[in-house]
Design a protein around this motif. Structure first.
Motif, PDB file in Angstrom:
ATOM      1  N   PRO A 225       0.850  -1.196   0.000  1.00  0.00           N
ATOM      2  CA  PRO A 225       0.000   0.000   0.000  1.00  0.00           C
ATOM      3  C   PRO A 225       0.885   1.245   0.000  1.00  0.00           C
ATOM      4  CG  PRO A 225      -0.582  -1.524   1.787  1.00  0.00           C
ATOM      5  CD  PRO A 225       0.744  -1.959   1.263  1.00  0.00           C
ATOM      6  N   ILE A 226       0.513   2.236  -0.810  1.00  0.00           N
ATOM      7  CA  ILE A 226       1.334   3.443  -0.870  1.00  0.00           C
ATOM      8  C   ILE A 226       0.542   4.694  -0.474  1.00  0.00           C
ATOM      9  CG2 ILE A 226       2.972   2.544  -2.546  1.00  0.00           C
ATOM     10  CD1 ILE A 226       1.445   4.042  -4.731  1.00  0.00           C
ATOM     11  N   ALA A 227      -0.747   4.550  -0.197  1.00  0.00           N
ATOM     12  CA  ALA A 227      -1.547   5.706   0.235  1.00  0.00           C
ATOM     13  C   ALA A 227      -2.757   5.217   1.003  1.00  0.00           C
ATOM     14  CB  ALA A 227      -1.984   6.556  -0.951  1.00  0.00           C
ATOM     15  N   HIS A 228      -3.229   6.049   1.906  1.00  0.00           N
ATOM     16  CA  HIS A 228      -4.363   5.710   2.756  1.00  0.00           C
ATOM     17  C   HIS A 228      -5.170   6.981   2.979  1.00  0.00           C
ATOM     18  CE1 HIS A 228      -5.827   3.591   6.720  1.00  0.00           C
ATOM     19  NE2 HIS A 228      -6.821   3.968   5.942  1.00  0.00           N
ATOM     20  N   GLY A 229      -6.476   6.904   2.747  1.00  0.00           N
ATOM     21  CA  GLY A 229      -7.339   8.059   2.971  1.00  0.00           C
ATOM     22  C   GLY A 229      -8.564   8.012   2.081  1.00  0.00           C
ATOM     23  N   ARG A 232     -11.527  11.171  -2.287  1.00  0.00           N
ATOM     24  CA  ARG A 232     -11.545  12.603  -2.624  1.00  0.00           C
ATOM     25  C   ARG A 232     -10.302  13.304  -2.109  1.00  0.00           C
ATOM     26  NH1 ARG A 232     -16.599  11.202  -0.949  1.00  0.00           N
ATOM     27  NH2 ARG A 232     -16.085  11.835   1.189  1.00  0.00           N
ATOM     28  N   ASP A 233      -9.846  12.937  -0.902  1.00  0.00           N
ATOM     29  CA  ASP A 233      -8.649  13.557  -0.341  1.00  0.00           C
ATOM     30  C   ASP A 233      -7.406  13.147  -1.123  1.00  0.00           C
ATOM     31  OD1 ASP A 233     -10.192  14.775   1.589  1.00  0.00           O
ATOM     32  OD2 ASP A 233      -9.831  13.224   3.105  1.00  0.00           O
ATOM     33  N   LEU A 234      -7.347  11.882  -1.512  1.00  0.00           N
ATOM     34  CA  LEU A 234      -6.196  11.437  -2.308  1.00  0.00           C
ATOM     35  C   LEU A 234      -6.172  12.135  -3.656  1.00  0.00           C
ATOM     36  CD1 LEU A 234      -6.152   7.593  -1.554  1.00  0.00           C
ATOM     37  CD2 LEU A 234      -4.796   9.401  -0.490  1.00  0.00           C
ATOM     38  N   THR A 239       0.559  13.567  -3.517  1.00  0.00           N
ATOM     39  CA  THR A 239       1.675  13.934  -4.401  1.00  0.00           C
ATOM     40  C   THR A 239       2.399  12.695  -4.924  1.00  0.00           C
ATOM     41  OG1 THR A 239       3.165  14.144  -2.487  1.00  0.00           O
ATOM     42  CG2 THR A 239       2.014  16.142  -3.232  1.00  0.00           C
ATOM     43  N   ILE A 240       1.842  11.517  -4.675  1.00  0.00           N
ATOM     44  CA  ILE A 240       2.444  10.269  -5.134  1.00  0.00           C
ATOM     45  C   ILE A 240       2.069  10.062  -6.601  1.00  0.00           C
ATOM     46  CG2 ILE A 240       2.541   7.782  -4.789  1.00  0.00           C
ATOM     47  CD1 ILE A 240       1.697   8.295  -1.867  1.00  0.00           C
ATOM     48  N   PRO A 241       3.037   9.928  -7.492  1.00  0.00           N
ATOM     49  CA  PRO A 241       2.729   9.879  -8.931  1.00  0.00           C
ATOM     50  C   PRO A 241       1.715   8.798  -9.305  1.00  0.00           C
ATOM     51  CG  PRO A 241       5.076  10.180  -8.596  1.00  0.00           C
ATOM     52  CD  PRO A 241       4.493   9.935  -7.239  1.00  0.00           C
ATOM     53  N   GLU A 242       1.870   7.593  -8.755  1.00  0.00           N
ATOM     54  CA  GLU A 242       0.948   6.514  -9.110  1.00  0.00           C
ATOM     55  C   GLU A 242      -0.474   6.823  -8.670  1.00  0.00           C
ATOM     56  OE1 GLU A 242       5.062   4.925  -8.912  1.00  0.00           O
ATOM     57  OE2 GLU A 242       3.823   6.157  -7.575  1.00  0.00           O
ATOM     58  N   MET A 247      -6.036   8.624  -9.898  1.00  0.00           N
ATOM     59  CA  MET A 247      -7.155   9.496  -9.551  1.00  0.00           C
ATOM     60  C   MET A 247      -7.520  10.454 -10.683  1.00  0.00           C
ATOM     61  SD  MET A 247      -8.238   8.548  -6.697  1.00  0.00           S
ATOM     62  CE  MET A 247      -7.713   7.550  -5.292  1.00  0.00           C
ATOM     63  N   ASN A 248      -6.592  10.654 -11.603  1.00  0.00           N
ATOM     64  CA  ASN A 248      -6.870  11.520 -12.741  1.00  0.00           C
ATOM     65  C   ASN A 248      -6.994  10.733 -14.041  1.00  0.00           C
ATOM     66  OD1 ASN A 248      -6.674  14.499 -11.734  1.00  0.00           O
ATOM     67  ND2 ASN A 248      -4.960  13.435 -10.745  1.00  0.00           N
ATOM     68  N   ARG A 249      -7.121   9.396 -13.893  1.00  0.00           N
ATOM     69  CA  ARG A 249      -7.334   8.517 -15.028  1.00  0.00           C
ATOM     70  C   ARG A 249      -6.235   8.596 -16.087  1.00  0.00           C
ATOM     71  NH1 ARG A 249      -9.803   4.924 -13.178  1.00  0.00           N
ATOM     72  NH2 ARG A 249     -11.989   4.443 -13.501  1.00  0.00           N
ATOM     73  N   GLU A 250      -4.997   8.687 -15.627  1.00  0.00           N
ATOM     74  CA  GLU A 250      -3.869   8.653 -16.546  1.00  0.00           C
ATOM     75  C   GLU A 250      -3.335   7.236 -16.599  1.00  0.00           C
ATOM     76  OE1 GLU A 250      -1.005  11.431 -15.200  1.00  0.00           O
ATOM     77  OE2 GLU A 250      -2.372  13.136 -15.237  1.00  0.00           O
ATOM     78  N   ALA A 251      -3.049   6.741 -17.775  1.00  0.00           N
ATOM     79  CA  ALA A 251      -2.512   5.392 -17.918  1.00  0.00           C
ATOM     80  C   ALA A 251      -1.118   5.324 -17.320  1.00  0.00           C
ATOM     81  CB  ALA A 251      -2.465   4.993 -19.391  1.00  0.00           C
ATOM     82  N   THR A 252      -0.835   4.239 -16.642  1.00  0.00           N
ATOM     83  CA  THR A 252       0.504   4.037 -16.093  1.00  0.00           C
ATOM     84  C   THR A 252       1.134   2.809 -16.733  1.00  0.00           C
ATOM     85  OG1 THR A 252      -0.279   2.622 -14.286  1.00  0.00           O
ATOM     86  CG2 THR A 252      -0.243   4.990 -13.876  1.00  0.00           C
ATOM     87  N   VAL A 253       2.438   2.744 -16.661  1.00  0.00           N
ATOM     88  CA  VAL A 253       3.156   1.615 -17.241  1.00  0.00           C
ATOM     89  C   VAL A 253       2.722   0.316 -16.579  1.00  0.00           C
ATOM     90  CG1 VAL A 253       5.415   0.568 -17.550  1.00  0.00           C
ATOM     91  CG2 VAL A 253       5.119   3.025 -17.912  1.00  0.00           C
ATOM     92  N   GLN A 254       2.551   0.325 -15.242  1.00  0.00           N
ATOM     93  CA  GLN A 254       2.209  -0.908 -14.540  1.00  0.00           C
ATOM     94  C   GLN A 254       0.806  -1.372 -14.920  1.00  0.00           C
ATOM     95  OE1 GLN A 254       2.623   0.762 -10.541  1.00  0.00           O
ATOM     96  NE2 GLN A 254       0.489   0.279 -10.164  1.00  0.00           N
TER      97      GLN A 254
END
Length: 265
Positions: A225-229, A232-234, A239-242, A247-254
């Protein structure tokens, strides 16, 4: 009995794996009573696998899942079954028995786990279906109703034993936006009307932003896990790129790589 201010479920340092393949590790969070808790992350990060560990379908490699202080996986099978009666589960496909009517599907948990008479069960089935706006479908077959109606019928079955914890695996999957929004409203009604605590696995951002007040973000690359909350707050503050990409629906490599191979939710 735990005090009402205590978490209803606590996950402590959980590792879930298939043999040597670690899906997630170092998973810890508390599930507050009356909350709607979102399990988030990209494809293949282990969202549904974590859910399976929480409902007793997959023993974790290590760590604890405490249900009001009881270590679920340290109990014998009989006690785990008793704890399972506190859970209601809606699987992604609704998982209705195709050879049974909608009413018979909802009645099944009551027939299996209670001594109630058939006439009492019938009245309760009508009550549960009425709660989700499906009382007219009691004698219909699953094949005779729409996908959204099957999800609502699955919800009626999930609340058949009056559970205080509900688990939903991608409840909006395959639904059109209007039907999905109605299902979100129904989930909020379940929380408010029944006092249920809800865990929801989903990647549907509009639903997550609307209904979830807490959550955890699982990362497929680090298997942690890399974020908790709250979603809406996340969305607004992480500021975590993934997390920002999700949350902004951007495709990631993973995400792209995970969809090409075997995934675990």
């Amino acid at each position: 009995m735990a005090e009402s201010s205590d978490p209803i479920i606590s996950v402590h340092d959980l590792t879930i794996a298939f043999g040597p393949k670690v899906i997630q590790q170092n998973v810890s969070f508390d599930l507050k009573r009356g909350s709607i808790f979102a399990v988030m992350g990209g494809s293949g990060c282990g969202k549904s696998t974590l859910l399976k560990s929480m409902i007793g379908l997959l023993r974790p490699a290590s760590g604890q899942i405490l249900v009001e202080g009881e270590d679920y996986w340290a109990q014998n099978q009989r006690r785990r079954t008793e704890l399972n009666h506190r859970f209601g589960v809606l699987f992604q496909s609704a998982a209705l028995w195709s050879s049974m009517t909608v009413g018979e599907n909802v009645a099944l948990p009551m027939e299996m786990f209670t001594p109630l008479r058939p006439d009492v069960i019938r009245r309760l089935v009508e009550l549960k279906l009425g709660f989700v706006g499906m009382e007219h479908a009691v004698d219909l077959m699953p094949s005779e109703i729409s996908g959204g109606m099957r999800k609502r019928a699955g919800l009626a079955r999930a609340i058949a034993l009056d559970p205080d914890i509900l688990f939903f695996d991608e409840p909006s999957a395959g639904l059109d936006p209007i039907t999905s929004a109605r299902l979100d409203d129904l989930i909020l009604t379940l929380r408010d009307g029944l006092g249920a605590t809800i865990v929801i696995v989903s990647h549907e951002l509009p639903s997550l932003f609307k209904i979830a007040d807490d959550g955890i973000f699982l990362d497929a690359k680090t298997h942690t896990p890399i974020a908790h909350g709250a979603p809406r707050d996340l969305r607004d503050h992480s500021t975590i790129p993934e997390v920002m990409a999700f949350m902004n629906r951007e495709a990631t490599v993973q995400d792209a790589s995970a969809t090409k191979g075997e995934t675990h939710g």
